[in-house]
Design a protein around this motif. Structure first.
Motif, PDB file in Angstrom:
ATOM      1  N   TRP A  26      -2.988   3.693  -4.934  1.00  0.00           N
ATOM      2  CA  TRP A  26      -3.393   4.911  -4.917  1.00  0.00           C
ATOM      3  C   TRP A  26      -4.886   5.020  -5.491  1.00  0.00           C
ATOM      4  CZ3 TRP A  26      -3.574   9.000  -2.105  1.00  0.00           C
ATOM      5  CH2 TRP A  26      -4.061  10.291  -2.765  1.00  0.00           C
ATOM      6  N   TRP A  27      -4.929   4.392  -6.803  1.00  0.00           N
ATOM      7  CA  TRP A  27      -5.937   4.504  -7.724  1.00  0.00           C
ATOM      8  C   TRP A  27      -7.190   3.410  -7.699  1.00  0.00           C
ATOM      9  CZ3 TRP A  27      -7.120   8.887  -9.789  1.00  0.00           C
ATOM     10  CH2 TRP A  27      -6.105   9.815 -10.017  1.00  0.00           C
ATOM     11  N   ASN A  62       3.343   4.734   3.774  1.00  0.00           N
ATOM     12  CA  ASN A  62       2.410   4.852   2.705  1.00  0.00           C
ATOM     13  C   ASN A  62       1.427   3.872   2.942  1.00  0.00           C
ATOM     14  OD1 ASN A  62       3.571   7.270   1.611  1.00  0.00           O
ATOM     15  ND2 ASN A  62       4.377   6.258  -0.028  1.00  0.00           N
ATOM     16  N   LEU A  63       1.842   2.553   3.239  1.00  0.00           N
ATOM     17  CA  LEU A  63       0.746   1.518   3.208  1.00  0.00           C
ATOM     18  C   LEU A  63       0.576   0.698   4.511  1.00  0.00           C
ATOM     19  CD1 LEU A  63       2.348  -0.595  -0.037  1.00  0.00           C
ATOM     20  CD2 LEU A  63       0.776   1.422  -0.126  1.00  0.00           C
ATOM     21  N   ARG A  64      -0.693   0.285   4.666  1.00  0.00           N
ATOM     22  CA  ARG A  64      -1.037  -0.445   5.798  1.00  0.00           C
ATOM     23  C   ARG A  64      -1.796  -1.774   5.346  1.00  0.00           C
ATOM     24  NH1 ARG A  64      -6.203  -0.192   7.610  1.00  0.00           N
ATOM     25  NH2 ARG A  64      -7.399   1.423   6.835  1.00  0.00           N
ATOM     26  N   TYR A  65      -1.580  -2.779   5.947  1.00  0.00           N
ATOM     27  CA  TYR A  65      -2.426  -4.137   5.653  1.00  0.00           C
ATOM     28  C   TYR A  65      -3.684  -3.917   6.394  1.00  0.00           C
ATOM     29  CZ  TYR A  65      -3.509  -8.817   4.502  1.00  0.00           C
ATOM     30  OH  TYR A  65      -4.033  -9.853   3.956  1.00  0.00           O
ATOM     31  N   LYS A  77      -1.212   9.264   5.218  1.00  0.00           N
ATOM     32  CA  LYS A  77      -0.203  10.151   4.921  1.00  0.00           C
ATOM     33  C   LYS A  77       0.545   9.681   3.633  1.00  0.00           C
ATOM     34  CE  LYS A  77       1.003  10.626   9.735  1.00  0.00           C
ATOM     35  NZ  LYS A  77       2.057  10.590  10.767  1.00  0.00           N
ATOM     36  N   PHE A  78      -0.170   8.988   2.772  1.00  0.00           N
ATOM     37  CA  PHE A  78       0.505   8.420   1.556  1.00  0.00           C
ATOM     38  C   PHE A  78       0.974   9.518   0.624  1.00  0.00           C
ATOM     39  CE2 PHE A  78       0.190   7.169  -2.796  1.00  0.00           C
ATOM     40  CZ  PHE A  78       0.901   5.948  -2.919  1.00  0.00           C
ATOM     41  N   ALA A  79       2.194   9.410   0.300  1.00  0.00           N
ATOM     42  CA  ALA A  79       2.860  10.441  -0.676  1.00  0.00           C
ATOM     43  C   ALA A  79       3.741   9.683  -1.693  1.00  0.00           C
ATOM     44  CB  ALA A  79       3.865  11.399   0.272  1.00  0.00           C
TER      45      ALA A  79
END
Length: 290
Positions: A26-27, A62-65, A77-79
């Motif tokens: 996220w950061w 949340n994640l994709r490569y 859509k990250f939550a």
């Protein structure tokens, strides 16, 4: 922070890894297996497994490569499920890894772009802390020698400690003092000798008005500042409607003011140096030291 039934049953060691996954992606915007390997000392295979388990079981969206970045990136859509999305989560991570960097290969290089001001390590012996923890957990009285600026010579105190508190600069224990017949704060580095745990105390945490009383410390920009300067301070401290309300216990109000570098007895000549004022100081005076 969102929670669901599956998260509640995640093993604590996995939860720590999932927190790292969410914090870094996220950061920093890019997560690789190296982050987990360096922080937890695990193999690449285990790190890859942890990331895939996080995606498959908890957060498929949340994640994709990203093949170009050679790492995982957050989706639109990250939550977060295991952290909140405040900067403090990432800044705490930097602090922890900065402290561990000299001891873990790879961390020193990975976090070479950060610097953390270290607070002096107060002298607290395990022989002192162990009985204090036992007394706090079990509601017991404790006998120990103690020194203070008012009484530099060791003096035997009978106390009923109930909570350890970290103020940002030092640790102290909150508890009932039989000498003063009141609840007081005792700095851990000022205990002397070996504390003796005694019998059960009748003076519990629930009877401590300084602990059970919840208050708010309300900060506002110094009214002497210009409107443009006030706007900067409001943004700096994340204020809403021109003020910041910090929840506290009565006994901790003094430490809240110290963290915000405010001495209620002193007003800085220049408002740029003062920056903040306590809007509800009158209602807090009973919780401030004389």
């Amino acid at each position: 922070m969102k929670r669901n039934a599956s998260i509640a049953h995640v093993r604590w060691d996995l939860a720590l890894r999932y927190r790292l996954i969410e914090t870094v992606v996220w950061w920093e915007g890019r997560l690789t297996t190296h982050h987990l390997m360096q922080s937890f000392g695990i193999s690449r295979q285990q790190a890859s497994k942890d990331i895939n388990t996080y995606i498959d079981l908890h957060a498929p969206n949340n994640l994709r490569y990203d093949r170009h970045l050679k790492g995982y990136v957050p989706t639109e859509k990250f939550a977060p499920l295991f952290i909140d999305d405040s900067a403090s989560a990432y800044l705490h991570l930097l602090n922890q890894n900065h402290e561990r960097a000299p001891h873990i290969e790879g961390l020193a290089l990975a976090y070479a772009h950060t610097e953390v001001l270290q607070v002096p390590d107060r002298s607290v012996r395990p022989e002192t802390l162990r009985p204090l923890l036992r007394a706090c957990r079990n509601g017991l009285r404790l006998e120990s020698e103690y020194v203070s600026l008012a009484n530099p010579e060791p003096e035997v105190r009978l106390i009923a400690p109930h909570t350890l508190v970290y103020t940002g600069m030092r640790w102290h224990v909150r508890g009932y003092c039989e000498k003063n017949r009141d609840y007081r704060d005792f700095v851990l580095s000022r205990f002397r000798g070996l504390p003796d745990v005694l019998d059960e105390s009748l003076n519990k945490r629930e009877a401590d008005p300084g602990w059970t009383t919840e208050v708010e410390v309300i900060f506002r920009p110094d009214p002497r500042l210009s409107e443009a300067q006030k706007a900067i301070i409001e943004t700096d401290f994340g204020m809403r409607d021109g003020q910041l309300a910090v929840a506290s216990r009565g006994a901790l109000v003094q430490y809240v003011l110290q963290r915000f570098q405010i001495d209620p007895k002193i007003i800085q000549v220049k408002p740029e140096a003062q920056q903040l004022v306590v809007a509800n100081l009158d209602s807090l005076k009973s919780w401030l030291y004389a």
